[in-house]
Design an enzyme around this catalytic site. Structure first.
Site, PDB file in Angstrom:
ATOM      1  N   VAL A  11       0.885  -1.166   0.000  1.00  0.00           N
ATOM      2  CA  VAL A  11       0.000   0.000   0.000  1.00  0.00           C
ATOM      3  C   VAL A  11       0.921   1.213   0.000  1.00  0.00           C
ATOM      4  O   VAL A  11       1.769   1.359   0.889  1.00  0.00           O
ATOM      5  CB  VAL A  11      -0.922  -0.004   1.237  1.00  0.00           C
ATOM      6  CG1 VAL A  11      -1.732   1.285   1.296  1.00  0.00           C
ATOM      7  CG2 VAL A  11      -1.839  -1.217   1.177  1.00  0.00           C
ATOM      8  N   MET A 221      16.551   4.059 -17.858  1.00  0.00           N
ATOM      9  CA  MET A 221      17.339   5.232 -17.459  1.00  0.00           C
ATOM     10  C   MET A 221      16.472   6.485 -17.350  1.00  0.00           C
ATOM     11  O   MET A 221      16.949   7.592 -17.587  1.00  0.00           O
ATOM     12  CB  MET A 221      18.467   5.444 -18.472  1.00  0.00           C
ATOM     13  CG  MET A 221      19.346   4.206 -18.682  1.00  0.00           C
ATOM     14  SD  MET A 221      20.696   4.469 -19.853  1.00  0.00           S
ATOM     15  CE  MET A 221      19.814   4.766 -21.369  1.00  0.00           C
ATOM     16  N   ASP A 252       8.130   0.227 -13.091  1.00  0.00           N
ATOM     17  CA  ASP A 252       7.181  -0.901 -13.117  1.00  0.00           C
ATOM     18  C   ASP A 252       6.238  -0.772 -14.309  1.00  0.00           C
ATOM     19  O   ASP A 252       5.865  -1.778 -14.929  1.00  0.00           O
ATOM     20  CB  ASP A 252       6.365  -0.926 -11.820  1.00  0.00           C
ATOM     21  CG  ASP A 252       7.243  -1.044 -10.596  1.00  0.00           C
ATOM     22  OD1 ASP A 252       8.298  -1.696 -10.674  1.00  0.00           O
ATOM     23  OD2 ASP A 252       6.888  -0.459  -9.553  1.00  0.00           O
TER      24      ASP A 252
HETATM   25  O1  RIB Z   1       8.501   0.849  -7.848  1.00  0.00           O
HETATM   26  C1  RIB Z   1       7.579   1.585  -7.103  1.00  0.00           C
HETATM   27  C2  RIB Z   1       7.044   0.749  -5.983  1.00  0.00           C
HETATM   28  O2  RIB Z   1       8.101   0.432  -5.099  1.00  0.00           O
HETATM   29  C3  RIB Z   1       6.001   1.416  -5.129  1.00  0.00           C
HETATM   30  O3  RIB Z   1       4.703   1.180  -5.580  1.00  0.00           O
HETATM   31  C4  RIB Z   1       6.285   0.883  -3.740  1.00  0.00           C
HETATM   32  O4  RIB Z   1       5.227   0.155  -3.223  1.00  0.00           O
HETATM   33  C5  RIB Z   1       7.559   0.052  -3.861  1.00  0.00           C
HETATM   34  O5  RIB Z   1       7.294  -1.291  -3.937  1.00  0.00           O
END
Ligand code: RIB
Length: 304
Positions: A11, A221, A252
């Protein structure tokens, strides 16, 4: 096409700050926001939002965050049959600090993510075997990461490892069977012990990983784009230039979108381009998953 994410959920408790307080100081921050995050969950949501059919293996606690996290996965059409609650443990949480230039600092408290074990992979084997890619990060126990890599190899499923957060405890000999290894520059520096202050140094550090057997090393990068190093040489994909308000979760976003595009098209550079557009749009909004764009907006940017 099915993608499995074996990884974390958190969270995110994001404070938008003017500066970090010093020890002993109380400082007012202008804004705060809470949302679903965690590198694994973010990558799962990004892939799902770009059109992938995603299977999530993760553990939540038995607190009031858990049901919200599960509901959020479901809202994105993610298969939650292997999202399990751990009694007596808190869910993972991540206090995040975003400064006025949109750059972030993140703390993680892993909570239930520490309980994702190799036995959980065995339990999901019938479903995992049909996946076209397995995505991993390092917010779960390393033994589970190594086990998942071996599982992927045994069943001929490509494995993408995002070595984040980076740790020198990661045994590179155990991860060199991964098909895709995707660190950012900071993680690359920690893992190789090499300097990464310019593109030449980044390339040299990435090549040192290739030399250890990692098939495709892709370094993200940020506003400098992404760099692919593999047996065919080095290629760079430019970033889209946007005004960043919050960069958290952008790596991500890149990975989830990349995985979805790659398994559809089997074209690494095309997948990096789409991922670059997806990540660029994500930094124009606040939050991690909350900032991820719809596919139409990404296609529009790609075709502009
Ligand atoms: O890469 C970003 C994420 O890193 C965030 O959402 C946080 O929860 C950590 O896991």
């Amino acid at each position: 096409m099915r993608i499995a994410v074996i990884g974390s959920n958190m969270v995110d408790l994001t404070s938008y700050i003017t500066r970090m307080p010093v020890l002993g100081e109380t400082l007012e921050a202008p804004d705060f926001s809470m949302g679903c995050g965690g590198k694994g969950a973010n990558q799962a949501v990004a892939a799902a939002q770009y059109g992938a059919d995603v299977l999530m293996l993760t553990k939540v606690g038995d607190d009031f965050f858990a049901d919200n996290t599960i509901a959020n996965f479901k809202k994105h059409g993610i298969d939650t049959r292997y999202v399990q609650k751990v009694p007596g443990v808190s869910s993972g949480v991540a206090p995040i600090f975003v400064d006025q230039s949109g750059q972030n600092s993140i703390l993680i408290i892993k909570g239930a993510n520490n309980d994702l074990r190799p036995a959980d992979i065995d339990a999901a084997e019938p479903d995992l075997k049909s996946c076209k890619m397995i995505i991993l990060q390092l917010e779960i126990p390393l033994e589970t990461v190594y086990y998942a890599i071996d599982f992927g190899k045994k069943h001929d499923i490509p494995v993408l490892l995002n070595p984040a957060p980076a740790t020198t405890e990661l045994d590179l000999a155990k991860v060199c069977q991964c098909d895709f290894f995707m660190p950012n520059e900071t993680e690359l520096a920690i893992l190789t012990g090499m300097p990464v202050s310019n593109e030449k140094e980044i390339e040299a550090a990435a090549k040192s990983l290739s030399a250890r057997g990692l098939k495709h090393v892709i370094v993200t990068m940020g506003s400098h784009g992404s760099l692919l190093v593999d047996e065919d040489g080095t290629r760079r994909v430019e970033a889209y230039h946007v005004e960043a308000v919050d960069t958290s979760g952008a790596g991500d976003a890149f990975i989830g979108c990349f995985a979805c595009c790659y398994i559809e098209q089997r074209d690494i550079i095309a997948a990096m381009r789409a991922a670059s557009a997806f990540a660029a749009l994500s930094v124009t909004k606040r939050g991690t998953q909350k900032s991820y764009p719809e596919k139409e907006a990404v296609l529009k940017l790609l075709n502009a």
